[in-house]
Design an enzyme around this catalytic site. Structure first.
Site, PDB file in Angstrom:
ATOM      1  N   ASN A 164      34.996  38.231  46.430  1.00 13.09           N
ATOM      2  CA  ASN A 164      35.006  39.679  46.703  1.00 13.09           C
ATOM      3  C   ASN A 164      36.024  40.354  45.801  1.00 13.09           C
ATOM      4  O   ASN A 164      37.199  40.485  46.122  1.00 13.09           O
ATOM      5  CB  ASN A 164      35.318  39.934  48.175  1.00 13.09           C
ATOM      6  CG  ASN A 164      34.157  39.547  49.060  1.00 13.09           C
ATOM      7  OD1 ASN A 164      33.143  40.261  49.118  1.00 13.09           O
ATOM      8  ND2 ASN A 164      34.260  38.393  49.693  1.00 13.09           N
ATOM      9  N   GLU A 165      35.527  40.744  44.655  1.00  7.08           N
ATOM     10  CA  GLU A 165      36.380  41.310  43.613  1.00  7.08           C
ATOM     11  C   GLU A 165      36.838  42.723  43.983  1.00  7.08           C
ATOM     12  O   GLU A 165      36.312  43.322  44.929  1.00  7.08           O
ATOM     13  CB  GLU A 165      35.590  41.346  42.289  1.00  7.08           C
ATOM     14  CG  GLU A 165      35.180  39.976  41.786  1.00  7.08           C
ATOM     15  CD  GLU A 165      36.351  39.136  41.258  1.00  7.08           C
ATOM     16  OE1 GLU A 165      37.504  39.350  41.666  1.00  7.08           O
ATOM     17  OE2 GLU A 165      36.071  38.246  40.432  1.00  7.08           O
ATOM     18  N   PRO A 166      37.855  43.248  43.251  1.00  8.99           N
ATOM     19  CA  PRO A 166      38.331  44.605  43.527  1.00  8.99           C
ATOM     20  C   PRO A 166      37.165  45.592  43.657  1.00  8.99           C
ATOM     21  O   PRO A 166      36.237  45.577  42.846  1.00  8.99           O
ATOM     22  CB  PRO A 166      39.191  44.918  42.300  1.00  8.99           C
ATOM     23  CG  PRO A 166      39.704  43.573  41.884  1.00  8.99           C
ATOM     24  CD  PRO A 166      38.592  42.598  42.176  1.00  8.99           C
ATOM     25  N   THR A 183      39.125  36.966  36.744  1.00 10.06           N
ATOM     26  CA  THR A 183      38.549  35.787  37.402  1.00 10.06           C
ATOM     27  C   THR A 183      37.867  34.894  36.373  1.00 10.06           C
ATOM     28  O   THR A 183      37.981  33.663  36.422  1.00 10.06           O
ATOM     29  CB  THR A 183      37.514  36.252  38.462  1.00 10.06           C
ATOM     30  OG1 THR A 183      38.197  37.080  39.401  1.00 10.06           O
ATOM     31  CG2 THR A 183      36.859  35.086  39.162  1.00 10.06           C
TER      32      THR A 183
END
Ligand code: GLP
Length: 292
Positions: A164-166, A183
């Site tokens: 769950n990236e920014p 990442t």
């Protein structure tokens, strides 16, 4: 780490998720494995299943090693266990070196007695037009199993849990996501070059993770210290998915000493109340002033 009651009150004001710091990652992993084993055994006695949410990466390997040891030496059985992994690169075949499915088989599933059909890892091999339906099916399988009892998490340098990236919303569910540059840089050595790192992944959402009854986020090493401070002491915000754990009623953060280095209680404990000054604290205070 001993605190006076005055300091302890201040620590809990700063730290918005309960944090436990262990001398070494090995001690931390043994404690986490014990919590998992207790859940499995309690449920087995009651004739029920235990549902685990599992993570990959280097952080949880010590937990898996300890669970395998308990299986071999203490006859811990996983016959009543269901597992759901957080994420998988997309696209990626399960035999590839970097596949999380392969990682889980090599580090856990093939070494214990979990029924194969009980251990799910998101499928990175699907045609893209089937992914949305598959993600809904994955969510439904978690629900069918009774929901996750214990969710294990590592944390990426972007503050991601799972992938769950920014920008990931609190209510997000299992879905296809585009990986952040940082990442992909971090994964470059696993893939022998950043250009070989897939651009996407399937990940459980923040909302999926927050539905777990208990969440244990682990972080080891000094490279995790800055993001741990932000997740634990900073404002809740969608740029750091791990910060949403502050809103979970039963989440804890498990660290080794290196990963705790930027917490106020370690970096500048005099901000929390009276301290007994020693050489190390004086040095840290000087350093903190010079960095201001
Ligand atoms: C990847 C995984 C995360 C993991 C993170 C940290 O991005 N998708 O689930 O927490 O790496 O990895 P490590 O534990 O190796 O630091």
């Amino acid at each position: 780490m001993p605190f006076s009651s005055l300091e302890a009150a201040s620590v809990s004001q700063r730290e918005k998720i309960p944090v436990q710091v262990y001398p070494h990652a090995n001690d931390a992993c043994r404690a986490v494995a014990q919590q998992i084993a207790d859940c499995i055994r309690e449920r087995a006695v009651a004739g029920k299943s235990c549902v685990l949410g599992l993570a990959t990466g280097s952080t949880p390997v010590g937990v898996y090693n300890e669970l395998v040891r308990m299986h071999q030496d203490e006859k811990l059985s996983f016959a009543n266990v269901f597992t759901f992994n957080l994420d998988e690169y997309f696209p990626l075949q399960p035999h590839e070196l970097q596949s999380y499915r392969r990682f889980m088989r090599e580090n856990l599933f093939d070494l214990i007695d979990i029924p194969k059909e009980n251990a799910l890892v998101p499928d990175g091999t699907l045609p893209i037009e089937q992914v949305a339906d598959y993600c809904k099916w994955y969510e439904a399988e978690i629900e069918k199993a009774g929901g996750i009892d214990i969710q294990l998490l590592g944390v990426g340098r972007t503050g991601h849990v799972g992938f769950n990236e920014p920008g990931s919303a609190k209510a997000s569910r299992t879905r296809l996501i585009t990986l952040d540059r940082m990442t992909r840089v971090d994964a470059a050595s696993d893939f022998f070059g950043q250009e070989h790192v897939p651009r996407r992944a399937i990940t459980m959402g923040v909302g999926t993770i927050l539905d777990a009854r208990k969440i244990i986020m682990m972080a080891f090493g000094e490279h995790k210290a800055p993001i741990i401070r932000e997740a634990v002491e900073g404002e809740i915000n969608s740029n750091i998915a791990a910060s949403f754990l502050q809103e979970h009623p039963n989440a804890e953060v498990i660290l080794d000493q290196a990963a705790s280095a930027n917490l106020t209680r370690v970096e500048s404990p005099w901000l929390l109340g009276p301290v007994t000054w020693n050489e190390e604290k004086v040095r840290k205070a000087h350093l903190a002033r010079s960095l201001r």
